[in-house]
Motif scaffolding. Structure first.
Motif, PDB file in Angstrom:
ATOM      1  N   ASN A  51       0.812  -1.220   0.000  1.00 29.05           N
ATOM      2  CA  ASN A  51       0.000   0.000   0.000  1.00 29.05           C
ATOM      3  C   ASN A  51       0.852   1.280   0.000  1.00 29.05           C
ATOM      4  OD1 ASN A  51      -2.288   1.737   0.803  1.00 29.05           O
ATOM      5  ND2 ASN A  51      -1.434   1.563   2.856  1.00 29.05           N
ATOM      6  N   MET A  52       1.710   1.442   0.992  1.00 27.39           N
ATOM      7  CA  MET A  52       2.548   2.648   1.065  1.00 27.39           C
ATOM      8  C   MET A  52       3.811   2.494   0.219  1.00 27.39           C
ATOM      9  SD  MET A  52       2.413   5.614   2.260  1.00 27.39           S
ATOM     10  CE  MET A  52       3.494   7.023   2.369  1.00 27.39           C
ATOM     11  N   ASP A  73       9.703  -7.742  -2.616  1.00 27.00           N
ATOM     12  CA  ASP A  73       8.540  -7.978  -1.748  1.00 27.00           C
ATOM     13  C   ASP A  73       8.385  -9.482  -1.586  1.00 27.00           C
ATOM     14  OD1 ASP A  73       5.837  -6.016  -1.001  1.00 27.00           O
ATOM     15  OD2 ASP A  73       5.692  -8.191  -0.749  1.00 27.00           O
ATOM     16  N   TYR A  81      -5.176  -6.146  -0.247  1.00 28.62           N
ATOM     17  CA  TYR A  81      -4.523  -5.066   0.507  1.00 28.62           C
ATOM     18  C   TYR A  81      -5.584  -4.145   1.099  1.00 28.62           C
ATOM     19  CZ  TYR A  81       0.197  -6.456  -0.819  1.00 28.62           C
ATOM     20  OH  TYR A  81       1.388  -7.134  -0.936  1.00 28.62           O
ATOM     21  N   ASP A 137       5.769  -2.897  10.355  1.00 26.71           N
ATOM     22  CA  ASP A 137       6.646  -2.341  11.403  1.00 26.71           C
ATOM     23  C   ASP A 137       7.633  -3.367  11.979  1.00 26.71           C
ATOM     24  OD1 ASP A 137       4.554  -0.623  10.894  1.00 26.71           O
ATOM     25  OD2 ASP A 137       4.001  -0.311  12.984  1.00 26.71           O
ATOM     26  N   HIS A 140      11.056  -3.303  10.114  1.00 25.53           N
ATOM     27  CA  HIS A 140      11.795  -2.073   9.836  1.00 25.53           C
ATOM     28  C   HIS A 140      13.250  -2.175  10.300  1.00 25.53           C
ATOM     29  CE1 HIS A 140       8.043   0.811   9.587  1.00 25.53           C
ATOM     30  NE2 HIS A 140       8.042  -0.157   8.695  1.00 25.53           N
ATOM     31  N   GLN A 157      10.020   3.821   6.704  1.00 27.79           N
ATOM     32  CA  GLN A 157       8.679   4.263   7.071  1.00 27.79           C
ATOM     33  C   GLN A 157       8.502   4.403   8.580  1.00 27.79           C
ATOM     34  OE1 GLN A 157       6.142   5.739   6.254  1.00 27.79           O
ATOM     35  NE2 GLN A 157       6.654   5.912   4.081  1.00 27.79           N
ATOM     36  N   LYS A 158       7.526   5.202   8.936  1.00 29.16           N
ATOM     37  CA  LYS A 158       7.112   5.339  10.326  1.00 29.16           C
ATOM     38  C   LYS A 158       6.192   4.184  10.687  1.00 29.16           C
ATOM     39  CE  LYS A 158       3.154   5.784  10.413  1.00 29.16           C
ATOM     40  NZ  LYS A 158       1.961   5.060   9.888  1.00 29.16           N
ATOM     41  N   GLY A 184       9.851   8.193   7.581  1.00 26.67           N
ATOM     42  CA  GLY A 184       8.712   8.530   6.712  1.00 26.67           C
ATOM     43  C   GLY A 184       7.595   9.297   7.403  1.00 26.67           C
ATOM     44  N   GLN A 186       6.180  12.249   6.897  1.00 20.31           N
ATOM     45  CA  GLN A 186       6.213  13.297   5.870  1.00 20.31           C
ATOM     46  C   GLN A 186       5.412  14.543   6.222  1.00 20.31           C
ATOM     47  OE1 GLN A 186       4.629  10.442   5.597  1.00 20.31           O
ATOM     48  NE2 GLN A 186       2.583  10.765   4.783  1.00 20.31           N
ATOM     49  N   TYR A 257      -1.893  -4.769   5.233  1.00 20.14           N
ATOM     50  CA  TYR A 257      -2.460  -3.550   5.800  1.00 20.14           C
ATOM     51  C   TYR A 257      -2.930  -3.706   7.257  1.00 20.14           C
ATOM     52  CZ  TYR A 257      -4.558   0.904   6.515  1.00 20.14           C
ATOM     53  OH  TYR A 257      -4.830   2.131   7.039  1.00 20.14           O
ATOM     54  N   ARG A 260      -1.269  -3.799  11.234  1.00 21.51           N
ATOM     55  CA  ARG A 260      -1.062  -2.710  12.194  1.00 21.51           C
ATOM     56  C   ARG A 260      -1.874  -2.884  13.467  1.00 21.51           C
ATOM     57  NH1 ARG A 260      -1.128  -0.640   7.345  1.00 21.51           N
ATOM     58  NH2 ARG A 260      -0.512   1.482   6.965  1.00 21.51           N
TER      59      ARG A 260
HETATM   60  N1  NAD Z   1       3.995   7.684   6.069  1.00 21.08           N
HETATM   61  C1  NAD Z   1       2.726   7.344   5.910  1.00 21.08           C
HETATM   62  O1  NAD Z   1       1.832   8.188   5.821  1.00 21.08           O
HETATM   63  C2  NAD Z   1       2.371   5.881   5.841  1.00 21.08           C
HETATM   64  C3  NAD Z   1       1.138   5.483   5.295  1.00 21.08           C
HETATM   65  C4  NAD Z   1       0.861   4.121   5.222  1.00 21.08           C
HETATM   66  C5  NAD Z   1       1.772   3.186   5.715  1.00 21.08           C
HETATM   67  N2  NAD Z   1       2.945   3.621   6.268  1.00 21.08           N
HETATM   68  C6  NAD Z   1       3.890   2.634   6.816  1.00 21.08           C
HETATM   69  O2  NAD Z   1       4.379   1.813   5.778  1.00 21.08           O
HETATM   70  C7  NAD Z   1       4.630   0.499   6.259  1.00 21.08           C
HETATM   71  C8  NAD Z   1       3.893  -0.504   5.359  1.00 21.08           C
HETATM   72  O3  NAD Z   1       2.506  -0.273   5.479  1.00 21.08           O
HETATM   73  P1  NAD Z   1       1.514  -0.646   4.281  1.00 21.08           P
HETATM   74  O4  NAD Z   1       0.218  -0.036   4.565  1.00 21.08           O
HETATM   75  O5  NAD Z   1       2.171  -0.348   2.995  1.00 21.08           O
HETATM   76  O6  NAD Z   1       1.406  -2.238   4.467  1.00 21.08           O
HETATM   77  P2  NAD Z   1       1.071  -3.342   3.357  1.00 21.08           P
HETATM   78  O7  NAD Z   1       0.708  -4.575   4.066  1.00 21.08           O
HETATM   79  O8  NAD Z   1       0.111  -2.776   2.381  1.00 21.08           O
HETATM   80  O9  NAD Z   1       2.468  -3.518   2.590  1.00 21.08           O
HETATM   81  C9  NAD Z   1       3.596  -4.064   3.185  1.00 21.08           C
HETATM   82  C10 NAD Z   1       4.325  -4.871   2.115  1.00 21.08           C
HETATM   83  O10 NAD Z   1       5.563  -5.311   2.666  1.00 21.08           O
HETATM   84  C11 NAD Z   1       5.757  -6.651   2.223  1.00 21.08           C
HETATM   85  N3  NAD Z   1       6.710  -7.315   3.102  1.00 21.08           N
HETATM   86  C12 NAD Z   1       6.504  -7.855   4.328  1.00 21.08           C
HETATM   87  N4  NAD Z   1       7.654  -8.354   4.812  1.00 21.08           N
HETATM   88  C13 NAD Z   1       8.597  -8.139   3.865  1.00 21.08           C
HETATM   89  C14 NAD Z   1       9.971  -8.450   3.772  1.00 21.08           C
HETATM   90  N5  NAD Z   1      10.622  -9.081   4.747  1.00 21.08           N
HETATM   91  N6  NAD Z   1      10.640  -8.087   2.655  1.00 21.08           N
HETATM   92  C15 NAD Z   1       9.997  -7.468   1.626  1.00 21.08           C
HETATM   93  N7  NAD Z   1       8.688  -7.159   1.666  1.00 21.08           N
HETATM   94  C16 NAD Z   1       7.996  -7.487   2.768  1.00 21.08           C
HETATM   95  C17 NAD Z   1       4.370  -7.255   2.229  1.00 21.08           C
HETATM   96  O11 NAD Z   1       4.314  -8.415   1.457  1.00 21.08           O
HETATM   97  C18 NAD Z   1       3.549  -6.100   1.680  1.00 21.08           C
HETATM   98  O12 NAD Z   1       3.466  -6.152   0.272  1.00 21.08           O
HETATM   99  C19 NAD Z   1       4.138   0.469   7.709  1.00 21.08           C
HETATM  100  O13 NAD Z   1       5.215   0.587   8.578  1.00 21.08           O
HETATM  101  C20 NAD Z   1       3.236   1.693   7.802  1.00 21.08           C
HETATM  102  O14 NAD Z   1       3.202   2.265   9.097  1.00 21.08           O
HETATM  103  C21 NAD Z   1       3.253   4.928   6.317  1.00 21.08           C
END
Ligand code: NAD
Length: 448
Positions: A51-52, A73, A81, A137, A140, A157-158, A184, A186, A257, A260
């Motif tokens: 997603n992010m 990924d 998602y 998270d 990270h 990312q945060k 992250g 932002q 997603y 969290r």
């Molecule tokens: N800054 C922002 O405004 C903001 C917004 C949304 C999400 N985020 C952060 O981004 C991070 C991801 O959130 P999201 O919503 O994208 O989650 P998500 O579940 O949509 O995406 C995470 C992706 O990471 C992949 N993944 C998991 N483990 C992995 C690994 N070891 N190696 C490679 N890929 C791996 C998953 O398969 C998935 O495709 C979180 O920490 C979230 O807090 C930040």
């Protein structure tokens, strides 16, 4: 491939400037950092393309001086998602990248990006200068520390970490290996947020007394207690998704997603929205490299059963050494911070700024007053930091301290206690039970 200029490779140069090794009167040849020079390019690998991850990938790809050379990924590509229409994972990511670069080539053909399931293979490449870490998270800290060790700059990312111990280890690795890390968060790169913090820092609301915040409620059904394990979908490396987290049977709501809202992978809305909001609070208070000294639960609630076990009603109070209070109230629209002082208030949220008196909005911050780091594009700020060697707007220590407020709050709400925190030593005072929650065991073979 490494490019040579004055016997210093482009990557050596990026590294040396960041570490402060090369300083004036070093004259940068145009061939190294000319605006249109190929050696000006920062090669990027994107880890986590969900997603992010899609947002981060595009934000980095659309800069003039970057090239996305690899995506990674553990999911090959699927629906499931945040929204029903999102098809995400490494293969869709490869397509976005190839399509983008093909559009820039006269031939209209580009097949240059590499794809990985395992981030360790991506990190082993020495032609990659920087990575984005946009994984859940619980994933990270390890990629960030390994990236730092291999000399790569990191957009992480945060919330920066899953635990306070992880955050501290990330700070140490980033500083030790002299790389840049941008957290992250932002919202720092928004004009209104910076101005709100500058008003507070420059005493425009008098002496600050308290900050009221609200993170909202996640609104998820917390009664998924009847869930049954489901088969791992083809193309999804679930074991690597779990990584350092405890082993648990697969269910799709555990992963994409909604991870969290499970404590094994994240800290719920406290860390999700809180990582942004408390970042702004600490920026405004000038406590971004320290933290509160006391934190207590005010009646939070957790689901009694189910897959989602993070706090569902967030309510806590923290106190800083100068007696300023941070109060997080349940409900509300989420993502708001209201600084209250003896002479007025400043209310900031994602899209607006309100002040009391209203005329504060027209204030000009004078040349001799406090001016905070100015950025209007968080990714650009990251890339500029790589080149200049100066800290980005949300450096690792700051990301760590913002995440720490979230983690402290979750610990206080979990234990239903008033906790005394030593921000210098980063430990609770006389409370072994709380100190045990500063870290989590990592599933073998993973370690920090
Ligand atoms: N800054 C922002 O405004 C903001 C917004 C949304 C999400 N985020 C952060 O981004 C991070 C991801 O959130 P999201 O919503 O994208 O989650 P998500 O579940 O949509 O995406 C995470 C992706 O990471 C992949 N993944 C998991 N483990 C992995 C690994 N070891 N190696 C490679 N890929 C791996 C998953 O398969 C998935 O495709 C979180 O920490 C979230 O807090 C930040």
């Amino acid at each position: 491939m490494r490019e040579k200029a004055n016997k210093v490779t482009r990557r050596d140069f990026l590294r040396a400037t960041t570490a402060g090794v090369l300083s004036a009167p070093w004259i940068v040849p145009a061939s190294v950092f000319g605006v249109n020079s190929p050696s000006n390019r920062i090669n990027v690998g994107c880890i986590g393309t969900g997603n992010m991850g899609k947002v981060d990938l595009h934000g980095l790809m659309h800069q003039d001086d970057t090239q996305i050379v690899a995506v990674c990924d553990v999911n090959r590509g699927s629906y499931g998602y945040k929204t029903a229409t999102q098809f995400l994972g490494r293969e869709p990511a490869r397509k976005w990248v190839d399509r983008y670069y093909a559009g820039k080539k006269r031939s209209g053909i580009y097949k240059g990006s590499d794809v990985y399931n395992d981030f360790r293979e991506l990190l082993a490449r020495d032609d990659i200068d920087a990575v984005s870490v946009t994984t859940p998270d619980h994933w990270h800290a390890i990629p960030t520390i390994m990236a730092a060790r291999s000399g790569k700059h990191i957009y992480c990312q945060k919330p920066l970490s899953l635990t306070i111990a992880e955050g501290r280890a990330m700070v140490e690795a980033v500083r030790r290996y002299g790389v840049v890390l941008q957290t992250g968060t932002q919202h720092r790169s928004k004009e209104t947020m910076r101005f709100a913090c500058e008003l507070v820092r420059n005493g425009r609301i008098g002496q600050v007394k308290r900050v009221l915040t609200s993170l909202g409620r996640h609104g998820l059904r917390t009664d998924i207690n009847t869930w049954q394990p489901t088969p791992v979908p083809d193309g999804f490396d679930y074991d690597l998704w779990l990584g350092p987290a405890p082993w648990a049977p697969h269910h799709k709501s555990r992963c994409f997603y909604t991870f969290r809202f499970s404590q094994d992978y994240s800290g719920g809305e406290t860390t999700n929205t809180g990582a942004h909001m408390f970042d702004i609070v600490q920026w405004g208070l000038g406590t971004e490299r320290t933290g509160p000294v006391e934190i207590e639960d005010l009646g939070s609630e957790f689901p009694e059963t189910g897959l989602f076990d993070t706090v569902s009603r967030i309510h806590f109070r923290a106190r800083y050494a100068n007696d300023v209070e941070l109060i997080c109230t349940p409900g509300g629209i989420g993502g708001t911070a209201r600084f209250e002082g003896t002479e007025g208030s400043v209310h900031a949220d994602w899209s607006s700024l309100r002040t009391n008196p209203e005329s504060l909005k027209d204030t000009v911050i004078g040349p001799n007053e406090i001016h905070l780091h100015k950025s209007s594009d968080h990714k650009r700020d990251f890339l500029d930091s790589i080149k200049s060697g100066r800290d980005p707007i949300a450096p690792v220590e700051v990301g760590h301290r913002s995440a720490s407020v979230c983690h402290l709050a979750n610990i206080a709400m979990k234990l239903k206690q008033k906790l005394h925190w030593d921000p210098d030593q980063e430990c609770f005072i006389n409370n072994d039970e709380a100190n045990c929650l500063l870290s989590k065991p990592l599933r073998s073979p993973w370690h920090l």
